[in-house]
Design an enzyme around this catalytic site. Structure first.
Site, PDB file in Angstrom:
ATOM      1  N   SER A 139     -11.793   2.967   4.552  1.00  0.00           N
ATOM      2  CA  SER A 139     -12.461   4.262   4.742  1.00  0.00           C
ATOM      3  C   SER A 139     -13.643   4.160   5.701  1.00  0.00           C
ATOM      4  O   SER A 139     -14.236   3.118   5.886  1.00  0.00           O
ATOM      5  CB  SER A 139     -12.819   4.321   3.115  1.00  0.00           C
ATOM      6  OG  SER A 139     -13.819   5.353   2.807  1.00  0.00           O
ATOM      7  N   TYR A 191     -16.909   0.329  -4.188  1.00  0.00           N
ATOM      8  CA  TYR A 191     -15.859   1.076  -3.250  1.00  0.00           C
ATOM      9  C   TYR A 191     -16.330   0.657  -1.664  1.00  0.00           C
ATOM     10  O   TYR A 191     -15.464   0.172  -0.933  1.00  0.00           O
ATOM     11  CB  TYR A 191     -15.934   2.593  -3.329  1.00  0.00           C
ATOM     12  CG  TYR A 191     -14.718   3.134  -2.555  1.00  0.00           C
ATOM     13  CD1 TYR A 191     -13.473   3.268  -3.142  1.00  0.00           C
ATOM     14  CD2 TYR A 191     -15.259   3.809  -1.382  1.00  0.00           C
ATOM     15  CE1 TYR A 191     -12.475   3.676  -2.284  1.00  0.00           C
ATOM     16  CE2 TYR A 191     -13.982   4.542  -0.725  1.00  0.00           C
ATOM     17  CZ  TYR A 191     -12.631   4.463  -1.071  1.00  0.00           C
ATOM     18  OH  TYR A 191     -11.816   4.996  -0.579  1.00  0.00           O
TER      19      TYR A 191
HETATM   20  N1  LIG Z   1      -8.550  10.798   0.205  1.00  0.00           N
HETATM   21  C1  LIG Z   1      -9.471  10.461   0.777  1.00  0.00           C
HETATM   22  O1  LIG Z   1     -10.650  11.340   0.773  1.00  0.00           O
HETATM   23  C2  LIG Z   1      -9.581   9.210   1.160  1.00  0.00           C
HETATM   24  C3  LIG Z   1     -10.712   8.610   2.268  1.00  0.00           C
HETATM   25  C4  LIG Z   1     -10.850   7.537   2.671  1.00  0.00           C
HETATM   26  C5  LIG Z   1      -9.928   6.505   2.221  1.00  0.00           C
HETATM   27  N2  LIG Z   1      -8.911   6.781   1.250  1.00  0.00           N
HETATM   28  C6  LIG Z   1      -8.041   5.533   1.036  1.00  0.00           C
HETATM   29  O2  LIG Z   1      -6.860   6.074   1.181  1.00  0.00           O
HETATM   30  C7  LIG Z   1      -5.969   5.224   0.172  1.00  0.00           C
HETATM   31  C8  LIG Z   1      -4.990   6.095  -0.336  1.00  0.00           C
HETATM   32  O3  LIG Z   1      -5.680   7.148  -1.210  1.00  0.00           O
HETATM   33  P1  LIG Z   1      -5.164   8.798  -1.240  1.00  0.00           P
HETATM   34  O4  LIG Z   1      -6.187   9.621  -0.877  1.00  0.00           O
HETATM   35  O5  LIG Z   1      -3.787   8.863  -0.776  1.00  0.00           O
HETATM   36  O6  LIG Z   1      -5.180   8.892  -2.987  1.00  0.00           O
HETATM   37  P2  LIG Z   1      -3.974   9.363  -3.992  1.00  0.00           P
HETATM   38  O7  LIG Z   1      -3.371  10.656  -3.371  1.00  0.00           O
HETATM   39  O8  LIG Z   1      -4.787   9.375  -5.300  1.00  0.00           O
HETATM   40  O9  LIG Z   1      -2.916   8.084  -3.922  1.00  0.00           O
HETATM   41  C9  LIG Z   1      -3.341   6.913  -4.421  1.00  0.00           C
HETATM   42  C10 LIG Z   1      -2.048   5.858  -4.359  1.00  0.00           C
HETATM   43  O10 LIG Z   1      -2.338   4.830  -5.000  1.00  0.00           O
HETATM   44  C11 LIG Z   1      -1.418   4.295  -6.090  1.00  0.00           C
HETATM   45  N3  LIG Z   1      -2.048   3.489  -6.887  1.00  0.00           N
HETATM   46  C12 LIG Z   1      -3.387   3.679  -7.533  1.00  0.00           C
HETATM   47  N4  LIG Z   1      -3.528   2.636  -8.388  1.00  0.00           N
HETATM   48  C13 LIG Z   1      -2.457   1.869  -8.341  1.00  0.00           C
HETATM   49  C14 LIG Z   1      -2.185   0.580  -8.884  1.00  0.00           C
HETATM   50  N5  LIG Z   1      -3.033  -0.079 -10.031  1.00  0.00           N
HETATM   51  N6  LIG Z   1      -1.117  -0.132  -8.686  1.00  0.00           N
HETATM   52  C15 LIG Z   1      -0.193   0.530  -7.686  1.00  0.00           C
HETATM   53  N7  LIG Z   1      -0.429   1.572  -7.044  1.00  0.00           N
HETATM   54  C16 LIG Z   1      -1.610   2.435  -7.214  1.00  0.00           C
HETATM   55  C17 LIG Z   1      -1.103   5.463  -6.707  1.00  0.00           C
HETATM   56  O11 LIG Z   1       0.166   5.578  -7.358  1.00  0.00           O
HETATM   57  P3  LIG Z   1       0.643   5.419  -8.739  1.00  0.00           P
HETATM   58  O12 LIG Z   1      -0.592   6.286  -9.412  1.00  0.00           O
HETATM   59  O13 LIG Z   1       1.666   5.863  -8.998  1.00  0.00           O
HETATM   60  O14 LIG Z   1       0.406   3.978  -9.242  1.00  0.00           O
HETATM   61  C18 LIG Z   1      -0.956   6.576  -5.390  1.00  0.00           C
HETATM   62  O15 LIG Z   1       0.221   6.519  -4.779  1.00  0.00           O
HETATM   63  C19 LIG Z   1      -7.079   4.575  -0.720  1.00  0.00           C
HETATM   64  O16 LIG Z   1      -6.843   3.360  -0.457  1.00  0.00           O
HETATM   65  C20 LIG Z   1      -8.216   5.413  -0.485  1.00  0.00           C
HETATM   66  O17 LIG Z   1      -9.173   4.540  -0.733  1.00  0.00           O
HETATM   67  C21 LIG Z   1      -8.807   8.033   0.770  1.00  0.00           C
END
Ligand SMILES: NC(=O)c1ccc[n+]([C@@H]2O[C@H](COP(=O)([O-])OP(=O)(O)OC[C@H]3O[C@@H](n4cnc5c(N)ncnc54)[C@H](OP(=O)(O)O)[C@@H]3O)[C@@H](O)[C@H]2O)c1
Length: 270
Positions: free
Chosen positions: A140, A154
């Site tokens: 991130s 985080y």
């Molecule tokens: N969106 C942003 O603004 C942003 C910015 C910077 C970095 N990121 C990073 O991008 C990555 C993806 O996030 P996203 O934005 O795509 O969020 P998202 O739409 O909420 O997706 C998160 C994914 O992680 C999975 N997950 C969460 N807890 C889990 C667990 N205990 N075991 C297995 N899978 C788990 C969820 O699946 P289930 O709930 O089905 O398990 C889901 O598929 C993360 O690492 C986040 O920190 C996001």
């Protein structure tokens, strides 16, 4: 002969589901893991029909200590291995370090840090044997910037993933593994379910539109970077400027700016 296979964690939503779509469009087989089986199966059906590839959905909770071994055992049982690994699963823990339980904090570190590193460690020997591998760790922009109240672990976990990716990429090159690359992908605000899950949607939606990216260009930047052997990639012009500022500005100024921004979308009483 089997096609190359990409193992993607957190593939049931957001950035992970987009990684699945882009690797599928490139003709790769997939192993998709997350907790929500229905989502994984629906995506598998969609991508198999659209691209004629094989998709293996694997329901696992990465917070569980044996989840990584179970994922890899399920692949091995089907005679498959990961040629690429996308460590993407993640979330933001609502609340503060003070008012959350150790169980929640420990699960957070396990899902966002220990499990990615364990997965990388366990797929690398096979990659080395085959002399090909791609590892993308979704970190991130927060891993670049100063830490801020409420996100307490985080930024540190994401900063750790950035350093780990740089070091592993360097180690692969130093040991003659010229076609194994590891990249930290550092998105800024990206449209996904992330801010719904951590309860900050209402406040983050007030952030200016230029700060947001769709998942598709974020993911494309990650795939292109790992293929180039680039250890860290910050997708998007605005995010690149922010990342550069964190390097240029005096630390107290950077800290004050992050703190002011963070207060706009992170409540201490949540
Ligand atoms: N969106 C942003 O603004 C942003 C910015 C910077 C970095 N990121 C990073 O991008 C990555 C993806 O996030 P996203 O934005 O795509 O969020 P998202 O739409 O909420 O997706 C998160 C994914 O992680 C999975 N997950 C969460 N807890 C889990 C667990 N205990 N075991 C297995 N899978 C788990 C969820 O699946 P289930 O709930 O089905 O398990 C889901 O598929 C993360 O690492 C986040 O920190 C996001």
């Amino acid at each position: 002969m089997n096609r190359r296979l990409c193992l993607i964690t957190g593939a049931s939503a957001g950035i992970g589901a987009e990684f699945a779509r882009q690797y599928a469009a490139l003709g790769w087989d997939l192993a998709l893991t997350a907790r929500r089986t229905d989502r994984l199966e629906a995506l598998a059906t969609e991508l198999e029909a659209a691209h004629g590839i094989t998709v293996i959905p694997i329901a696992q909770d990465l917070a569980r200590a044996n989840s990584v071994d179970r994922i890899l055992a399920e692949l091995a049982d089907r005679g498959r291995h990961a040629d690429a690994l996308v460590n993407n699963a993640g979330y933001g823990l609502p609340g503060t370090f003070f008012n959350t339980t150790w169980k929640d904090q420990a699960a957070f570190v396990r899902v966002l840090y220990t499990a990615p590193i364990e997965l990388a460690h366990k797929v690398l020997p096979g990659m080395a044997e085959r002399r090909y591998g791609r590892i993308i760790n979704v970190a991130s922009l927060a891993g670049y910037a100063a830490g801020s109240a409420g996100h307490t672990l985080y930024a540190s976990v994401k900063a750790g993933l950035i350093k780990f990716s740089e070091s592993l990429n360097a180690e692969c090159a130093a040991t003659g593994q010229d076609d194994i690359h590891c990249t930290a992908l550092c998105p800024g605000f990206t449209w996904s379910e992330f801010h719904d899950v951590n309860g900050t949607r209402e406040d983050t939606s007030k952030m200016p539109k230029w700060m947001w990216m769709q998942a598709a260009p974020v993911v494309k930047a990650g795939i292109d970077a790992v293929n180039r052997g680039q250890p860290v990639i910050v997708p998007g012009g605005a995010n690149k400027v922010i990342a550069s500022l964190t390097r240029i500005l005096p630390e107290p100024v950077g800290r004050a700016m992050v703190s002011a921004q963070s207060k706009r979308y992170r409540r201490m009483d949540a």
